[in-house]
Write an enzyme that holds these catalytic residues in place. Structure first.
Site, short mmCIF file in Angstrom:
data_model
loop_
_atom_site.label_atom_id
_atom_site.label_comp_id
_atom_site.label_asym_id
_atom_site.label_seq_id
_atom_site.Cartn_x
_atom_site.Cartn_y
_atom_site.Cartn_z
N GLU A 435 30.71 -22.38 20.84
CA GLU A 435 29.93 -23.59 21.19
C GLU A 435 28.69 -23.71 20.30
O GLU A 435 27.64 -24.17 20.76
CB GLU A 435 29.51 -23.57 22.66
CG GLU A 435 30.63 -23.70 23.64
CD GLU A 435 31.54 -24.89 23.36
OE1 GLU A 435 31.10 -25.83 22.68
OE2 GLU A 435 32.70 -24.83 23.80
C1 LIG Z 1 37.11 -16.29 21.41
C2 LIG Z 1 36.81 -17.56 20.69
C3 LIG Z 1 37.03 -18.78 21.32
C4 LIG Z 1 36.79 -19.97 20.64
N1 LIG Z 1 37.12 -21.16 21.23
C5 LIG Z 1 37.10 -22.29 20.47
C6 LIG Z 1 37.66 -23.52 20.98
O1 LIG Z 1 38.14 -23.59 22.10
N2 LIG Z 1 37.69 -24.60 20.14
C7 LIG Z 1 37.19 -24.55 18.87
O2 LIG Z 1 37.25 -25.55 18.18
N3 LIG Z 1 36.62 -23.42 18.39
C8 LIG Z 1 36.58 -22.29 19.15
N4 LIG Z 1 36.06 -21.13 18.65
C9 LIG Z 1 35.43 -21.15 17.34
C10 LIG Z 1 33.91 -20.99 17.42
O3 LIG Z 1 33.32 -22.13 17.99
C11 LIG Z 1 33.42 -20.66 16.00
O4 LIG Z 1 33.82 -19.33 15.74
C12 LIG Z 1 31.93 -20.83 15.85
O5 LIG Z 1 31.57 -22.18 15.95
C13 LIG Z 1 31.42 -20.29 14.51
O6 LIG Z 1 32.22 -20.71 13.45
P1 LIG Z 1 32.81 -19.62 12.43
O7 LIG Z 1 33.38 -18.51 13.23
O8 LIG Z 1 33.67 -20.29 11.46
O9 LIG Z 1 31.52 -19.05 11.71
P2 LIG Z 1 30.80 -19.71 10.43
O10 LIG Z 1 30.57 -21.15 10.66
O11 LIG Z 1 31.51 -19.28 9.21
O12 LIG Z 1 29.40 -18.97 10.49
C14 LIG Z 1 29.21 -17.61 10.07
C15 LIG Z 1 27.73 -17.24 10.24
O13 LIG Z 1 26.93 -18.10 9.44
C16 LIG Z 1 25.96 -18.76 10.23
N5 LIG Z 1 25.80 -20.14 9.74
C17 LIG Z 1 26.77 -21.02 9.44
N6 LIG Z 1 26.23 -22.18 9.06
C18 LIG Z 1 24.90 -22.04 9.13
C19 LIG Z 1 23.79 -22.90 8.90
N7 LIG Z 1 23.94 -24.17 8.50
N8 LIG Z 1 22.55 -22.41 9.10
C20 LIG Z 1 22.38 -21.14 9.55
N9 LIG Z 1 23.38 -20.29 9.78
C21 LIG Z 1 24.63 -20.73 9.58
C22 LIG Z 1 26.48 -18.74 11.64
O14 LIG Z 1 25.43 -18.79 12.60
C23 LIG Z 1 27.24 -17.42 11.67
O15 LIG Z 1 26.36 -16.37 12.01
C24 LIG Z 1 36.25 -19.93 19.32
C25 LIG Z 1 36.00 -18.71 18.71
C26 LIG Z 1 36.30 -17.54 19.36
C27 LIG Z 1 36.09 -16.24 18.62
#
Ligand SMILES: Cc1cc2nc3c(=O)[nH]c(=O)nc-3n(C[C@H](O)[C@H](O)[C@H](O)COP(=O)(O)OP(=O)(O)OC[C@H]3O[C@@H](n4cnc5c(N)ncnc54)[C@H](O)[C@@H]3O)c2cc1C
Length: 587
Positions: A435
């Site tokens: 989220e």
């Molecule tokens: C168990 C689980 C359930 C989930 N359920 C859902 C779901 O139901 N539907 C869905 O769509 N998604 C879901 N997700 C996905 C989840 O919302 C994402 O993993 C999350 O939004 C982060 O995206 P990412 O993992 O690609 O990390 P990234 O976006 O690659 O981020 C990696 C790191 O970089 C940081 N970062 C990225 N951009 C910036 C910025 N602009 N400024 C500062 N820091 C930044 C982040 O804070 C993070 O620490 C789920 C994930 C898991 C693991």
């Protein structure tokens, strides 16, 4: 080891004595929601949490979900527990009666999310996502779409999901590649790869209603080109609709919750809201979901606190610093040790304040919708907008800290599986990520909420806190609360001014300060909450041990936690330079 028991008395304390359940009935449309009715809901939810959800938490984690022959199977008992939940009408708790809901206040949803997450977070995720889908359809769907999908989602016969994330695209949704082409009868053919979809496939319901972000053929790039579609797993003719489950993730925690990779292969879907306005519709889901995740944090911290306190009273090691407290036993219970108490008190201090702040925000959602006074509606909506990122990040950071502290209280017996504490650590960890990561919540606070309408949202918090401090400043009995709170508030105001001044010239400064600022804000809000609780309990403390303990917890918070605001202000005003000094290639 005891499993979770819903903290009915603490919940009632906040509802009745701090918020005043009678305030709900003052809202148009909620006249019937008497304090007795609220109590009945608390009791029924507590029974559901304690008797149905909690017993499946440990076994569900051990068994996990399975993916075989393209089908997902959830742990034994989950399907029956989900049916009990759905038949209780809980999915539609805050939904209008015309869609089969109970039309009860949103505030009660907060209690539900807290109790069900504390009892069994993996199972509670399914209804949580369905409620998000319901909310998006209610607010943005056409009348036809509502009629087609809402009744079965509200009854819980079908469940919902939120499909945003793609392999190359997480935080930055502007990168979404899934696309939608026009199809027959005003429908769309949706194609793309989604990952990490919670409850994306399972055996709890015969159909799953996916809300999917995708691009129309003529869409601009970035988030402005995203549209939202409703795409069912099962087509109108009862056959598959081109949504294939590719697999489930093997995760650190939440083993009972299927997190799926889904391939949309020309699946038939319908546009929700206007073309290219998908982000606005999705934010409806996400904002509500962020508050639900905050409640997951409160529930998990409560579960951790209960386990740790019970163990600390039972486990005997060593003697109290001043000598044996129970000399007849071979050793004292570890609860006598100040370091163990430091950890238990930290959890309690979080929980009491968090429950008040989250429930107040729940009530503000109701007030923003129903208060007859337009100015009060606007003020409530502003407070919700301000508090949403703060509560999402703070409650989940503290939930992980609480789970970790509980594990520490258990020592090696926490690190092994048998006591279920390491499960809480694993389950809590994701709440800081999904989220919108907590870093992204902090950027929302500093980048969007702080400057909105030249600080209008901040003033919604600052002005009443200022008035509160003036009021209690005159009372000598409140000095031990007022002085530390005033100091924290002063630091928050100084930090706000510092960031506002620097971030305009250089956005890196705002981004660098954001996480520390969010925590400074949360701790100040929590200090205010504890001051109010302590003042409320003062007249009854002599006769009520629970109220005396609340005052003691407030003093602990003021003396042992709130001073952290000084360190946060120093870190904020140290600026971005110390973070950015080393070139990226050498990090
Ligand atoms: C168990 C689980 C359930 C989930 N359920 C859902 C779901 O139901 N539907 C869905 O769509 N998604 C879901 N997700 C996905 C989840 O919302 C994402 O993993 C999350 O939004 C982060 O995206 P990412 O993992 O690609 O990390 P990234 O976006 O690659 O981020 C990696 C790191 O970089 C940081 N970062 C990225 N951009 C910036 C910025 N602009 N400024 C500062 N820091 C930044 C982040 O804070 C993070 O620490 C789920 C994930 C898991 C693991």
């Amino acid at each position: 080891m005891p499993v979770y028991a819903a903290p009915r008395e603490d919940i009632r304390f906040v509802l009745h004595r701090m918020i005043g359940a009678g305030r709900i009935a003052a809202l148009p449309g909620h006249e019937e929601v008497s304090p007795d009715l609220v109590d009945g809901v608390v009791d029924a939810l507590a029974r559901l949490a304690d008797d149905v959800f909690a017993p499946l938490d440990g076994p569900g984690d051990l068994e996990g979900c399975r993916f075989e022959n393209g089908r997902v199977t959830t742990p034994a008992g989950f399907a029956a527990a989900y049916r009990t939940y759905a038949e209780g009408g809980w999915n539609g708790l805050d939904v209008e009666a015309e869609w089969g809901g109970q039309a009860l206040p949103h505030l009660l949803m907060s209690l539900m999310h807290e109790m069900l997450s504390g009892a069994n977070m993996a199972l509670s995720i399914v209804p949580g996502l369905t409620q998000g889908a319901i909310r998006a359809l209610r607010q943005h769907g056409s009348e036809d779409l509502k009629a087609a999908w809402l009744p079965k989602l509200v009854s819980g016969e079908w469940t919902g999901t939120m499909c945003l994330t793609e392999p190359h695209c997480g935080t930055d949704l502007g990168l979404v590649r899934s696309r939608a082409e026009p199809a027959a009868d005003g429908a769309w053919a949706v194609t793309g790869q989604k990952i990490f979809v919670s409850a994306g496939d399972h055996d709890l319901a015969p159909n799953i209603v996916h809300l999917v972000l995708a691009r129309l053929p003529d869409a601009p790039t970035g988030t402005r080109g995203l549209s939202l579609f409703v795409v069912p797993k099962i087509a109108a003719d009862g056959g598959p609709n081109g949504v294939r489950t590719v697999g489930i993730e093997h995760k650190m925690g939440l083993h009972g919750s299927p997190t799926c990779a889904l391939a949309f292969e020309g699946a038939t879907g319908w546009l929700v809201g206007a073309p290219h306005r998908g982000m606005a519709a999705m934010f409806t889901m996400m904002n509500a979901a962020r508050l639900s995740v905050a409640m997951q944090g409160v529930g998990l911290a409560e579960a951790a606190c209960q386990k740790a306190a019970a163990y600390a009273r039972e486990r005997r090691q060593g003697r109290a610093p001043r000598g044996a407290v129970e000399p007849e036993a071979a050793a004292d219970p570890i609860v006598v040790h100040p370091d163990v108490r430091r950890q238990l008190m930290g959890m309690r201090a979080f929980l009491g304040a968090a429950r008040l702040l989250t429930y107040e925000t729940g009530l503000d959602i109701d007030r923003a919708e129903r208060d007859p006074d337009p100015a009060a509606r606007e003020a409530a909506a502003d407070r919700v907008a301000l508090m949403t990122p703060i509560l999402k990040a703070w409650c989940t950071d503290e939930a992980f800290a609480a789970a970790n502290a509980a594990l520490q209280v258990f020592g090696g017996h926490g690190y092994i599986r048998d006591n279920g504490v390491e499960r809480l650590v694993r389950d809590a960890r994701i709440t800081q990520i999904y989220e919108g990561t907590n870093g992204v919540q902090a950027l929302d606070l500093v980048g969007r909420k702080m400057g909105q309408d030249t600080g209008r949202l901040l003033r919604r918090f600052f002005h009443p806190l200022d008035a509160f401090l003036r009021e209690i400043g005159a009372d000598p009995a409140a000095r031990d609360l007022a002085a530390p709170l005033a100091k924290a508030f002063d630091r928050l105001q100084r930090a706000s001014l510092w960031i506002a001044g620097r971030a305009l010239a250089d956005p890196t400064e705002g981004a660098a300060a954001a996480s520390d600022y969010l925590r400074l804000f949360a701790l100040t809000a929590a200090g205010w909450a504890w001051a109010r609780i302590a003042l409320h309990c003062a007249p009854t403390a002599a006769t009520s041990p629970a109220d005396a303990d609340r005052i003691a917890t407030a003093r602990f918070f003021m003396a042992k936690v709130l001073p952290e605001t000084g360190a946060l202000l120093s870190a904020i005003t140290a600026g971005a330079a110390p973070l950015m000094a080393i070139p990226a290639t050498r990090l």
